[in-house]
Structure formats: C-alpha cells, structure tokens
Design an enzyme around this catalytic site. Structure first.
Site, PDB file in Angstrom:
ATOM      1  N   GLY A  25       0.786  -1.226   0.000  1.00 48.29           N
ATOM      2  CA  GLY A  25       0.000   0.000   0.000  1.00 48.29           C
ATOM      3  C   GLY A  25       0.817   1.275   0.000  1.00 48.29           C
ATOM      4  O   GLY A  25       0.334   2.328   0.415  1.00 48.29           O
ATOM      5  N   ILE A  28      -0.977   3.799  -2.329  1.00 52.12           N
ATOM      6  CA  ILE A  28      -2.183   4.374  -1.723  1.00 52.12           C
ATOM      7  C   ILE A  28      -1.763   5.370  -0.635  1.00 52.12           C
ATOM      8  O   ILE A  28      -2.374   6.436  -0.478  1.00 52.12           O
ATOM      9  CB  ILE A  28      -3.042   3.260  -1.081  1.00 52.12           C
ATOM     10  CG1 ILE A  28      -3.492   2.268  -2.138  1.00 52.12           C
ATOM     11  CG2 ILE A  28      -4.194   3.847  -0.286  1.00 52.12           C
ATOM     12  CD1 ILE A  28      -4.862   2.482  -2.711  1.00 52.12           C
ATOM     13  N   ASP A 155      16.730  -3.242  -3.021  1.00 55.91           N
ATOM     14  CA  ASP A 155      16.681  -3.948  -4.308  1.00 55.91           C
ATOM     15  C   ASP A 155      17.829  -3.418  -5.169  1.00 55.91           C
ATOM     16  O   ASP A 155      18.041  -2.204  -5.237  1.00 55.91           O
ATOM     17  CB  ASP A 155      15.375  -3.634  -5.079  1.00 55.91           C
ATOM     18  CG  ASP A 155      14.133  -4.099  -4.335  1.00 55.91           C
ATOM     19  OD1 ASP A 155      14.270  -4.898  -3.389  1.00 55.91           O
ATOM     20  OD2 ASP A 155      13.024  -3.643  -4.710  1.00 55.91           O
ATOM     21  N   GLU A 157      18.110  -2.984  -8.339  1.00 50.79           N
ATOM     22  CA  GLU A 157      17.793  -2.036  -9.403  1.00 50.79           C
ATOM     23  C   GLU A 157      17.326  -0.683  -8.886  1.00 50.79           C
ATOM     24  O   GLU A 157      17.304   0.282  -9.620  1.00 50.79           O
ATOM     25  CB  GLU A 157      16.780  -2.639 -10.365  1.00 50.79           C
ATOM     26  CG  GLU A 157      15.550  -3.136  -9.689  1.00 50.79           C
ATOM     27  CD  GLU A 157      15.053  -4.455 -10.273  1.00 50.79           C
ATOM     28  OE1 GLU A 157      14.236  -5.094  -9.606  1.00 50.79           O
ATOM     29  OE2 GLU A 157      15.479  -4.822 -11.370  1.00 50.79           O
ATOM     30  N   PRO A 198      11.787  -7.436  10.934  1.00 50.10           N
ATOM     31  CA  PRO A 198      12.023  -7.054   9.533  1.00 50.10           C
ATOM     32  C   PRO A 198      11.928  -5.541   9.327  1.00 50.10           C
ATOM     33  O   PRO A 198      12.694  -4.975   8.540  1.00 50.10           O
ATOM     34  CB  PRO A 198      10.913  -7.774   8.758  1.00 50.10           C
ATOM     35  CG  PRO A 198      10.380  -8.816   9.670  1.00 50.10           C
ATOM     36  CD  PRO A 198      10.688  -8.418  11.066  1.00 50.10           C
ATOM     37  N   CYS A 384     -13.661  -1.009 -25.174  1.00 47.91           N
ATOM     38  CA  CYS A 384     -12.614  -1.272 -26.161  1.00 47.91           C
ATOM     39  C   CYS A 384     -12.826  -2.637 -26.827  1.00 47.91           C
ATOM     40  O   CYS A 384     -13.642  -2.752 -27.719  1.00 47.91           O
ATOM     41  CB  CYS A 384     -11.243  -1.131 -25.523  1.00 47.91           C
ATOM     42  SG  CYS A 384      -9.973  -0.769 -26.739  1.00 47.91           S
ATOM     43  N   HIS A 509     -11.403   3.922 -23.072  1.00 44.50           N
ATOM     44  CA  HIS A 509     -11.344   3.365 -21.721  1.00 44.50           C
ATOM     45  C   HIS A 509     -11.872   4.389 -20.708  1.00 44.50           C
ATOM     46  O   HIS A 509     -11.090   5.061 -20.032  1.00 44.50           O
ATOM     47  CB  HIS A 509      -9.902   2.986 -21.369  1.00 44.50           C
ATOM     48  CG  HIS A 509      -9.449   1.753 -22.062  1.00 44.50           C
ATOM     49  ND1 HIS A 509      -9.722   0.494 -21.585  1.00 44.50           N
ATOM     50  CD2 HIS A 509      -8.773   1.579 -23.223  1.00 44.50           C
ATOM     51  CE1 HIS A 509      -9.205  -0.407 -22.412  1.00 44.50           C
ATOM     52  NE2 HIS A 509      -8.636   0.227 -23.412  1.00 44.50           N
ATOM     53  N   GLU A 511     -12.996   4.022 -17.876  1.00 46.07           N
ATOM     54  CA  GLU A 511     -12.674   3.736 -16.471  1.00 46.07           C
ATOM     55  C   GLU A 511     -11.549   4.619 -15.939  1.00 46.07           C
ATOM     56  O   GLU A 511     -11.492   4.900 -14.740  1.00 46.07           O
ATOM     57  CB  GLU A 511     -12.323   2.253 -16.287  1.00 46.07           C
ATOM     58  CG  GLU A 511     -11.011   1.774 -16.924  1.00 46.07           C
ATOM     59  CD  GLU A 511     -11.144   1.310 -18.368  1.00 46.07           C
ATOM     60  OE1 GLU A 511     -12.079   1.771 -19.057  1.00 46.07           O
ATOM     61  OE2 GLU A 511     -10.303   0.494 -18.808  1.00 46.07           O
TER      62      GLU A 511
END
Ligand code: GLN
Length: 532
Positions: A25, A28, A155, A157, A198, A384, A509, A511
């Site tokens: 999340g 968000i 990570d 990358e 963690p 579509c 689209h 949406e």
C-alpha cells in the site's frame, strides 16, 4: 498537471520508500498524503519512480503486474498512477511516471551521440542526475511534490533512485525534503505476535544508504499494539511521534482522514508550514455512502481473461464500485471466465461488462456475452475489446457467419474489426497503438449522448484495431447503431443497442477518468439499468 499553481512557497518534496515487502500500500499511502495536502489548499503533484528496466508499462503482462494505466497524453504507466488520479483528482502525464529503462535509454542515446565528451558514463552521477532532473520537472511549480520509489529499499535495481533522493536533499536543503518509509509488520499466527524485526532491519537498510526517515508508516493486517511502534521508534532512533501505525482498513478512502487524525499530520504541518485543517468532507461522505445499507442490488458479470488478479482490472472495478455507491446499490461482481463462458453465466447476472484486452484467448466467450446481451435485453457495457466483440456478435447475427476481428482471425473475409490502412504490418512494434485522449462526436438523441449529457466526449484510448465501417449495414441489421465517431467520422468511438434498454460500448477506456466521488456516467448507466 498545470505548473503555475504554487503559492510562492519554498518547494517541498516528500519521498515515499518501502521496506520489508512491496505491495503493502505504498502507492495508496503516497496518494492519500497527496489528498490530505490538497485538502489543505496546497498545490500538489506526485510521481512514481519505477526501477524496472522497462521503458514504459505498455508491454508488461497485466496478470503479473496489474493494469496498464493510460494517461491523457498516452503514457502507458503503472497502476499506481490510477491511485494518484483517483485520490488527487488530477490528470497525470508521462512526466509523472519515471522508469529506469526510459532514463537509461536516453542516457545511452546521448552517449552514442557523443554528448559526454569522452567521459565515462556512470550510474552515479549520470543516472542519478537524470532521476533528479525528472523529479524537478515533474514537481515544477507545485507547493509539494510527492515521489514514490517503487519496490523496496535495497533492491539492486532501485539503488540509483535511493541515492538520487538522498542527494536531492543536498541540492534543495534537507528541510525541504521529507522522507517517509512504509514498512510491513507481519503477525505470526503460531506464537500470536507481531514481529517488528524485519521493519527494524528495513530502517537500518535505509539508514545504511544515508537516509534517516522523518516518518515511518507501519502497515499491519490487523491493529497492532502501540508497543510495536515504540519498539520501531527506539530501534530506529526516531521519536515515537514519527512512527505511525496503519492497519488494514475496510476502505482505502478512509486513509486520508486516518492520516489527518494521526501524528503524521503534525509532521506534515510543520514540514509544509501549512496548518490549515484539511477539508475532507468529500472523503467522509464517500465512506458513508460506501458503508450505508443499500436500497438496491446489482450483480455484474465481468467477462474476463484474467480472473485471479483483481489488479488487472483495477480501474474498471473502482469505476463500478463508485457508480454503485452513487446509485445506492450493493454491487456483486461475478467473474466470468471468458474461455468457458456460456448462456448460464450470462443469465445469472443483472448486467454484463466486457473489459479491454489483447490477444485471442477468450474472444469467442466475449462475443457470446455481447450476443446474449443483445438478444436478451441484458444491460451491457463494452470497453474497447468489449465494443469490438459486440460488433462481431451483431454482424454474425446479421448473417456474416465468419465475421471476426483480424486480431482473432487474420484471414476472415468479413473483417468487421480490422487494422486500418497505413497501420498494417506494424502489429508487433508496440508503436501503432492509438493512445491517450481522443475526442468524439456523439449522435444527437442517442443513448450515449443522453448518458454523457453532451454531444461531445473525450476519453483515453489504448488499442490497435478499429471498426470497419464498410460493414455498417450489417452492424445495424444486427441490432447496433454507431452513435459516436471521431470528429471526422473516420473512426467508430461508440456503439449502442438500437432497441435496447442499456447496451453501450466504447472504443475508449472510460474507467480511467472515473473518480470515486465522480463516477463515470457509462458505469453509472450500467448500474442504473442493472439494479433491482
Ligand atoms: N486488442 C484490441 C485492440 O488492440 C482491444 C484493445 C483494448 O481492449 N484495449 O484494438
């Protein structure tokens, strides 16, 4: 985003990183922080930095990576940009989505063009500078610019991004940067305890890269005891007020209010210098609507290829949900597997939605869904591919038994959906898609003009095939009317059932332009026609 909204304050940057795991999340959270700041009257922009080596999200598999969100300028982006648009109610563009693949390919092109004057080209400082430049451009002219770094800190990358945002504070002043780290605390069922280790390690990792966060957001599946926050603060060397617990909530739209009522709000206030109470009544109203006992019910069948990852159709689902709240309707989504779909599936729902898609898998099921809806007066919304399959269904009904889309059957004699001249032969390059905003004119008196309350509409596109207007007669004989086209009439943008209570489909689209508080009218129409 406009670039002149700032109120002449010193520009601020909020960097949102993640630890422990991704997918808890962060997007968000970043979007909700943006919503709260916007609700204080600040000019806010937001950007996603993705460390993938992809150049954009266009070729990523949606089943693995979730929906490809399309911006108005045609940028094919990560689904987090959809969260940003829904929470901030601002339209994003390419500059709000930065992928390392894009930056690296530009760097390498510059190197080949001799622009580095014989110097070695390196991740630091060249890539890091390119990242910083993208941040400056995306945030230009705003009061606060939020930057979410994809993945988790550590990570491989993502290292250049972490280094770039660390250096950014040296460039603009530490006081103008706020670092927010989102961590996850698991609950171990056997010993019945939350485990903060963690998260502590994740904070150590971040510190190892030279960033001491100003706020830590602790995500948990269920509410955790305060002792967890205290422990994380203690081991992280942070004041307790900097650690905010954020357990899962029944509605993500409660998060802006949750932030406003937490100690994070104090941190944000002192960071931005804006202490105004955020105006969140719209979000409160929305949550109220969402939770209210509904007067109606609608079961919507989603005829889809990927039925095991909701993220694949996240904007469609969000648009349906928002429309249902607005219509005081309890929504039940029934996933109908396009590969096995049949009449029993279609009969068991109140309305059918066929969303966008690529490739040949499940197309016959989608054609059957549209045909069933046409024959049985069942409410239908085609998006579509959902429009294209409706055209195939109608022309087959009109007697063209082998009518098809050339995506499904490249050799069909009746190519009712096809690749227009000039585009043929470039199918696999990814460069021939019609992407982003295109305007349409809607037929006066049509259902779709009624739905929009206008004879004009602009929507985002992402497709390659078009309706072949050579077959207009058959399309009409099959029960459909072409009710919206490009302004020059060349491209079909909307069709509808000619004598049908609610059968509408668009090549676009819609949406992507739906908002939680302003659901898109085509979705509202579907719920309205389907509810009982
Ligand atoms: N595959 C179809 C096309 O390329 C539909 C695409 C979509 O639904 N977005 O035209």
């Amino acid at each position: 985003m406009e670039s002149t909204k700032s109120h002449g304050r010193k520009q601020k940057y909020i960097f949102v990183t993640g630890g422990v795991l991704s997918g808890v999340g962060k997007g968000i959270t970043a979007a909700s922080i943006g919503a709260v700041l916007k609700a204080q009257g600040l000019a806010v922009s937001i950007q996603k930095c993705d460390p993938y080596l992809n150049v954009d999200a266009g070729l990523l598999n949606p089943a693995e990576h979730g929906e490809c969100f399309v911006a108005k300028d045609g940028a094919e982006t990560d689904l987090d940009l959809g969260h940003y648009e829904r929470f901030l109610d601002e339209e994003m563009t390419q500059k709000n989505a930065t992928l390392s693949g894009r930056l690296l390919s530009e760097l390498i092109a510059d190197e080949r063009a001799g622009k580095f004057g014989g110097k070695t080209v390196q991740l630091v400082p060249h890539l890091t500078r390119a990242i910083q430049k993208s941040i400056v451009i995306a945030g230009h002219g705003q009061d606060v610019h939020i930057v979410e770094i994809g993945g988790t800190v550590g990570d491989y990358e993502g290292l250049s991004f972490v280094e770039a945002i660390r250096e950014f504070a040296l460039r603009v002043g530490r006081e103008n940067c706020m670092y927010v780290h989102v961590v996850y605390v698991p609950f171990i069922g056997t010993s019945k305890e939350f485990k903060s280790k963690p998260a502590q390690n994740a904070l150590n990792d971040l510190r190892g890269f030279g960033i001491v966060p100003d706020a830590v957001i602790v995500r948990t599946d269920n509410p955790a005891p305060v002792s967890i926050a205290k422990k994380i603060a203690l081991f992280g060397g942070l004041p307790e007020t900097s650690v905010l617990m954020m357990p899962n909530v029944d509605s993500v739209f409660r998060i802006p209010e949750g932030i406003a009522n937490s100690t994070l709000m104090d941190l944000l206030d002192s960071f931005t210098g804006e202490t105004k109470e955020p105006e969140l009544s719209g979000w409160r109203e929305l949550v109220k609507k969402q939770r209210a006992k509904k007067a109606h019910k609608a079961v919507i069948g989603l005829v889809a290829k990927y039925t095991d990852n909701e993220d694949t159709y996240i904007s469609v689902l969000e648009a349906l949900k928002a429309a249902a709240w607005d219509e005081n309707t309890e929504l039940e989504i029934k996933w109908i597997n396009a590969e096995t779909a049949g009449d029993d599936d279609f009969a068991s729902v109140n309305g059918i939605l066929v969303p966008g898609g690529f490739g040949t898998r499940g197309l016959e099921g989608k054609i059957a869904a549209a045909g069933y809806a046409l024959d049985h007066n069942k409410p239908y919304l085609g998006i579509c591919l959902g429009l294209q399959m409706a055209v195939v269904a109608a022309t087959r009904k009109a007697g063209l038994k082998d009518a098809s889309s050339t995506e499904l059957d490249p050799d069909t004699k009746h190519d009712v959906v096809y690749i227009m001249e000039g585009q043929a032969g470039k199918e696999s390059t990814g460069g021939t898609l019609r992407l982003g905003d295109y305007p349409a004119k809607l037929k006066a008196g049509s259902k779709i003009a009624e739905v929009y309350g206008s004879e004009k509409a602009t929507e985002r596109h992402r497709h390659r095939y078009e309706v072949n207007q050579k077959f207009t007669k058959e399309i009409e004989a099959g029960g459909l009317t072409i009710s919206g086209t490009s302004p020059d009439g060349k491209l079909v943008e909307y069709i509808e059932g000619t004598n049908h209570p609610y059968f509408v489909a668009t090549q676009a689209h819609p949406e992507f332009r739906s908002r939680p508080m302003r659901p898109h009218p085509m979705f509202v129409g579907l719920i309205r026609a389907s509810k009982h």
